[in-house]
Design a protein around this motif. Structure first.
Motif, PDB file in Angstrom:
ATOM      1  N   ASN A   5       0.822  -1.207   0.000  1.00  0.00           N
ATOM      2  CA  ASN A   5       0.000   0.000   0.000  1.00  0.00           C
ATOM      3  C   ASN A   5       0.857   1.258   0.000  1.00  0.00           C
ATOM      4  OD1 ASN A   5      -2.763   0.809  -0.125  1.00  0.00           O
ATOM      5  ND2 ASN A   5      -2.544   1.665   1.929  1.00  0.00           N
ATOM      6  N   ALA A   6       1.973   1.225   0.725  1.00  0.00           N
ATOM      7  CA  ALA A   6       2.885   2.369   0.690  1.00  0.00           C
ATOM      8  C   ALA A   6       3.371   2.621  -0.733  1.00  0.00           C
ATOM      9  CB  ALA A   6       4.069   2.132   1.628  1.00  0.00           C
ATOM     10  N   ALA A   7       3.725   1.539  -1.433  1.00  0.00           N
ATOM     11  CA  ALA A   7       4.169   1.676  -2.829  1.00  0.00           C
ATOM     12  C   ALA A   7       3.033   2.154  -3.721  1.00  0.00           C
ATOM     13  CB  ALA A   7       4.707   0.339  -3.330  1.00  0.00           C
ATOM     14  N   THR A   8       1.816   1.679  -3.453  1.00  0.00           N
ATOM     15  CA  THR A   8       0.661   2.092  -4.256  1.00  0.00           C
ATOM     16  C   THR A   8       0.397   3.576  -4.105  1.00  0.00           C
ATOM     17  OG1 THR A   8      -0.334  -0.104  -4.057  1.00  0.00           O
ATOM     18  CG2 THR A   8      -1.795   1.704  -4.668  1.00  0.00           C
ATOM     19  N   VAL A   9       0.499   4.090  -2.881  1.00  0.00           N
ATOM     20  CA  VAL A   9       0.281   5.521  -2.656  1.00  0.00           C
ATOM     21  C   VAL A   9       1.319   6.341  -3.413  1.00  0.00           C
ATOM     22  CG1 VAL A   9       0.374   7.342  -0.906  1.00  0.00           C
ATOM     23  CG2 VAL A   9      -0.909   5.258  -0.463  1.00  0.00           C
ATOM     24  N   VAL A  10       2.564   5.887  -3.412  1.00  0.00           N
ATOM     25  CA  VAL A  10       3.594   6.588  -4.189  1.00  0.00           C
ATOM     26  C   VAL A  10       3.208   6.599  -5.665  1.00  0.00           C
ATOM     27  CG1 VAL A  10       6.001   6.550  -4.937  1.00  0.00           C
ATOM     28  CG2 VAL A  10       5.439   6.077  -2.556  1.00  0.00           C
ATOM     29  N   LEU A  11       2.761   5.457  -6.168  1.00  0.00           N
ATOM     30  CA  LEU A  11       2.358   5.365  -7.572  1.00  0.00           C
ATOM     31  C   LEU A  11       1.223   6.344  -7.872  1.00  0.00           C
ATOM     32  CD1 LEU A  11       2.800   3.539 -10.206  1.00  0.00           C
ATOM     33  CD2 LEU A  11       0.726   2.373  -9.463  1.00  0.00           C
ATOM     34  N   LEU A  12       0.204   6.371  -6.998  1.00  0.00           N
ATOM     35  CA  LEU A  12      -0.959   7.225  -7.221  1.00  0.00           C
ATOM     36  C   LEU A  12      -0.627   8.699  -7.082  1.00  0.00           C
ATOM     37  CD1 LEU A  12      -3.730   5.270  -5.266  1.00  0.00           C
ATOM     38  CD2 LEU A  12      -3.094   5.093  -7.654  1.00  0.00           C
ATOM     39  N   PHE A  13       0.302   9.004  -6.193  1.00  0.00           N
ATOM     40  CA  PHE A  13       0.625  10.395  -5.906  1.00  0.00           C
ATOM     41  C   PHE A  13       1.644  10.940  -6.895  1.00  0.00           C
ATOM     42  CE2 PHE A  13      -0.084  13.552  -2.604  1.00  0.00           C
ATOM     43  CZ  PHE A  13       0.949  14.455  -2.800  1.00  0.00           C
ATOM     44  N   VAL A  14       2.682  10.156  -7.194  1.00  0.00           N
ATOM     45  CA  VAL A  14       3.815  10.655  -7.971  1.00  0.00           C
ATOM     46  C   VAL A  14       3.563  10.600  -9.474  1.00  0.00           C
ATOM     47  CG1 VAL A  14       6.228  10.201  -8.573  1.00  0.00           C
ATOM     48  CG2 VAL A  14       5.505  10.188  -6.186  1.00  0.00           C
ATOM     49  N   VAL A  15       2.958   9.520  -9.958  1.00  0.00           N
ATOM     50  CA  VAL A  15       2.794   9.377 -11.413  1.00  0.00           C
ATOM     51  C   VAL A  15       1.954  10.514 -12.003  1.00  0.00           C
ATOM     52  CG1 VAL A  15       1.820   7.938 -13.244  1.00  0.00           C
ATOM     53  CG2 VAL A  15       3.251   6.915 -11.456  1.00  0.00           C
ATOM     54  N   PRO A  16       0.779  10.875 -11.430  1.00  0.00           N
ATOM     55  CA  PRO A  16       0.055  12.018 -11.999  1.00  0.00           C
ATOM     56  C   PRO A  16       0.867  13.309 -11.968  1.00  0.00           C
ATOM     57  CG  PRO A  16      -1.382  10.745 -10.568  1.00  0.00           C
ATOM     58  CD  PRO A  16       0.003  10.221 -10.357  1.00  0.00           C
ATOM     59  N   LEU A  17       1.622  13.524 -10.876  1.00  0.00           N
ATOM     60  CA  LEU A  17       2.456  14.720 -10.804  1.00  0.00           C
ATOM     61  C   LEU A  17       3.574  14.665 -11.851  1.00  0.00           C
ATOM     62  CD1 LEU A  17       2.758  15.130  -6.934  1.00  0.00           C
ATOM     63  CD2 LEU A  17       1.382  16.501  -8.503  1.00  0.00           C
ATOM     64  N   ALA A  18       4.140  13.465 -12.059  1.00  0.00           N
ATOM     65  CA  ALA A  18       5.194  13.319 -13.062  1.00  0.00           C
ATOM     66  C   ALA A  18       4.648  13.576 -14.470  1.00  0.00           C
ATOM     67  CB  ALA A  18       5.793  11.915 -12.985  1.00  0.00           C
ATOM     68  N   LEU A  19       3.433  13.096 -14.733  1.00  0.00           N
ATOM     69  CA  LEU A  19       2.838  13.307 -16.049  1.00  0.00           C
ATOM     70  C   LEU A  19       2.609  14.783 -16.326  1.00  0.00           C
ATOM     71  CD1 LEU A  19       0.277  10.357 -16.078  1.00  0.00           C
ATOM     72  CD2 LEU A  19       2.358  10.543 -17.459  1.00  0.00           C
ATOM     73  N   GLN A  20       2.239  15.542 -15.278  1.00  0.00           N
ATOM     74  CA  GLN A  20       2.015  16.975 -15.441  1.00  0.00           C
ATOM     75  C   GLN A  20       3.294  17.785 -15.288  1.00  0.00           C
ATOM     76  OE1 GLN A  20      -1.840  18.430 -13.555  1.00  0.00           O
ATOM     77  NE2 GLN A  20      -1.667  16.418 -12.605  1.00  0.00           N
ATOM     78  N   GLY A  21       4.331  17.170 -14.659  1.00  0.00           N
ATOM     79  CA  GLY A  21       5.586  17.867 -14.437  1.00  0.00           C
ATOM     80  C   GLY A  21       6.614  17.518 -15.493  1.00  0.00           C
ATOM     81  N   PRO A  22       7.506  16.548 -15.208  1.00  0.00           N
ATOM     82  CA  PRO A  22       8.564  16.196 -16.170  1.00  0.00           C
ATOM     83  C   PRO A  22       8.058  15.812 -17.552  1.00  0.00           C
ATOM     84  CG  PRO A  22       9.040  15.249 -14.025  1.00  0.00           C
ATOM     85  CD  PRO A  22       7.671  15.848 -13.922  1.00  0.00           C
ATOM     86  N   TRP A  23       6.881  15.162 -17.637  1.00  0.00           N
ATOM     87  CA  TRP A  23       6.378  14.744 -18.952  1.00  0.00           C
ATOM     88  C   TRP A  23       5.496  15.800 -19.599  1.00  0.00           C
ATOM     89  CZ3 TRP A  23       9.194  11.111 -20.798  1.00  0.00           C
ATOM     90  CH2 TRP A  23       9.731  10.128 -19.972  1.00  0.00           C
ATOM     91  N   ARG A  24       5.219  16.906 -18.906  1.00  0.00           N
ATOM     92  CA  ARG A  24       4.592  18.111 -19.476  1.00  0.00           C
ATOM     93  C   ARG A  24       3.219  17.877 -20.114  1.00  0.00           C
ATOM     94  NH1 ARG A  24       8.437  21.971 -19.367  1.00  0.00           N
ATOM     95  NH2 ARG A  24      10.617  21.282 -19.266  1.00  0.00           N
ATOM     96  N   LEU A  25       2.369  17.073 -19.472  1.00  0.00           N
ATOM     97  CA  LEU A  25       0.998  16.885 -19.947  1.00  0.00           C
ATOM     98  C   LEU A  25       0.058  17.810 -19.187  1.00  0.00           C
ATOM     99  CD1 LEU A  25       0.735  12.986 -20.230  1.00  0.00           C
ATOM    100  CD2 LEU A  25       1.333  14.623 -22.021  1.00  0.00           C
ATOM    101  N   SER A  26      -1.068  18.141 -19.793  1.00  0.00           N
ATOM    102  CA  SER A  26      -2.110  18.894 -19.083  1.00  0.00           C
ATOM    103  C   SER A  26      -2.802  17.972 -18.097  1.00  0.00           C
ATOM    104  CB  SER A  26      -3.130  19.431 -20.087  1.00  0.00           C
ATOM    105  OG  SER A  26      -3.824  18.343 -20.698  1.00  0.00           O
TER     106      SER A  26
END
Length: 460
Positions: A277-298
């Motif tokens: 669950n700790a890993a899942t929270v990282v996935l849920l929290f970081v991936v959307p931020l990464a998509l909008q941050g480093p990967w520059r998506l809306s």
């Protein structure tokens, strides 16, 4: 165990629990895509914004153990309905919140509602299922509820851009009402082997110890793990935990039967589920931020891109429901190893397609591990104490979610490739730790319940 029932009662219980899981998952998945919008609208920085997530987790982690057993004693359907009412009402306040403190306060109340609804809902379904069908039906409920993991990210992104982040919370209200309507038609059940009296001393000390531990997990990194505040909080958690254990050993009808912690499959699956669950929270929290941050998506683009990993998680529930209890430990260990490998692949990805393939594989692996945690732990305890066991499991994995939020904090603030990579690698480490724990677990002869058939339930 069941005090009123009918032919279709278990189907209404299935619908109620599915809608409950859907409601809670929708909130979690949609909210992550709405966080940047909340920050802009309310003027919240990364650290303050983190409280929107951690405030919910602190309340949920502290209250689930007591809520699960209260459902056993006073009626699981009754407590499920009450929890949903609190969750839906708090969602309404979140939607209208004029400032960050009001939003965080409402999220804490929302966490309290979720803390009641989730463990008693699972226990209600466990006791409503026809014999021999529990795992499949619970897997179905988690799968139906997991549809929120598919539409949640996209809905969060679209609603934030097209309407407002507030629409994410408005969406919770009708779903909670539907769940309450289904629960009203389900058969009531409770533990008829114990007197309907609350172990108040156990409830207070357990809640206090868990609250202190949740605060430490959430704030320890900010305070410094060796700081005076961290040491004081840890000492408080240990002291209250010690008082709780001493009291539970002496009282006739304890809040938590400590023999539950002698059930080795239950303990191993719960502990590994915490790591997952700790890993899942990282996935849920970081991936959307990464998509909008480093990967520059809306926000909308990030929601669409996250559909694949979310769908993989949603499909995991029915798959996990078909896994035999005797195979749960081995399959869960394999899923965690695969999850760690996928997280490593995502951390090293140099293109968006590779990143999305990796996080999709990780979503499938962590989805199976998370679903197995909830399904298999219910299969290895006596049904009459299902709420107690579910409350303990949900408490442990929810408290571990606070660790996931802490690991995600630097990525939320920096939004750099290096911060995202560090968070994903840390999540991979959590997966490997959970897998190692399961591999080291030696089941007792006679099956995964120490000589008891999983369908009969193990001594709890």
């Amino acid at each position: 165990m069941t005090v009123e029932s009918g032919g279709p009662a278990w189907r209404w219980a299935l619908a109620a629990v599915s809608a409950t899981v859907f409601c809670v998952q929708l909130d979690a998945f949609a909210l992550n895509l709405a966080l940047p919008g909340i920050g802009r609208d309310l003027g919240a920085a990364g650290g303050g914004l983190q409280w929107v997530v951690s405030g919910y987790l602190l309340a949920a982690g502290a209250l689930m153990t007591g809520a699960g057993r209260l459902g056993d004693l006073y009626g699981r359907r009754r407590l499920l309905t009450a929890g949903l009412a609190v969750f839906g009402g708090a969602s309404l306040v979140c939607a209208l919140a004029p400032s960050l403190p009001v939003l965080v306060g409402a999220r804490v109340v929302q966490g309290a509602g979720g803390a009641v609804a989730m463990p008693v809902g699972l226990a209600l379904l466990t006791n409503a299922c026809p014999p021999g069908t529990r795992a499949r039906i619970m897997g179905r409920a988690l799968g139906i509820g997991g549809v929120a993991t598919v539409c949640g990210p996209y809905a969060g992104g679209v609603l934030t851009e097209a309407v407002s982040w507030r629409a994410v919370f408005w969406l919770n209200v009708p779903v909670a009402l539907v769940a309450m309507g289904c629960a009203a038609r389900a058969g009531e059940s409770r533990d008829t082997t114990a007197p309907p009296s609350v172990d108040m001393a156990g409830l207070v000390t357990a809640t206090g110890a868990l609250a202190a531990l949740a605060v430490l997990v959430d704030r320890g990194q900010l305070w410094g793990w060796a700081s005076g505040r961290s040491a004081t909080t840890l000492a408080l958690a240990v002291a209250l935990g010690y008082v709780f254990v001493r009291h539970e050993r002496a009282v006739a009808n304890p809040l938590v039967d400590l023999a539950l912690f002698g059930n080795r499959p239950f303990v191993a699956l719960t502990a590994a589920g915490a790591a997952a669950n700790a890993a899942t929270v990282v996935l849920l929290f970081v991936v959307p931020l990464a998509l909008q941050g480093p990967w520059r998506l809306s926000a909308t683009g990030a929601g669409a891109a996250f559909l694949a990993p979310a769908a993989a998680m949603a499909l995991a529930g029915p798959v996990a429901g078909r896994i035999r209890t005797a195979d749960a430990v081995r399959v869960m260990a394999a899923a965690l190893v695969l999850g760690a490998a996928a997280l490593g692949g995502a951390a090293m990805a140099t293109s968006l397609p590779v990143f999305l393939v990796a996080v999709t594989g990780c979503g499938a692996a962590l989805g199976i591990a998370g679903a197995l945690t909830l399904i298999a732990t219910q299969a290895v305890v006596r049904p009459e104490r299902a709420g107690e066991a579910s409350g303990v499991t949900k408490t442990v994995i929810t408290t571990a979610a606070g660790l996931g939020v802490a690991l995600s904090g630097p990525a939320a603030e920096a939004r750099s490739s290096a911060a995202v990579t560090a968070a994903l690698m840390a999540a991979g480490g959590c997966c490997l730790a959970g897998a190692a724990l399961l591999v080291l677990t030696r089941r007792r002869p006679g099956g995964s319940c120490g000589g008891h058939s999983p369908t009969d339930g193990c001594p709890g």
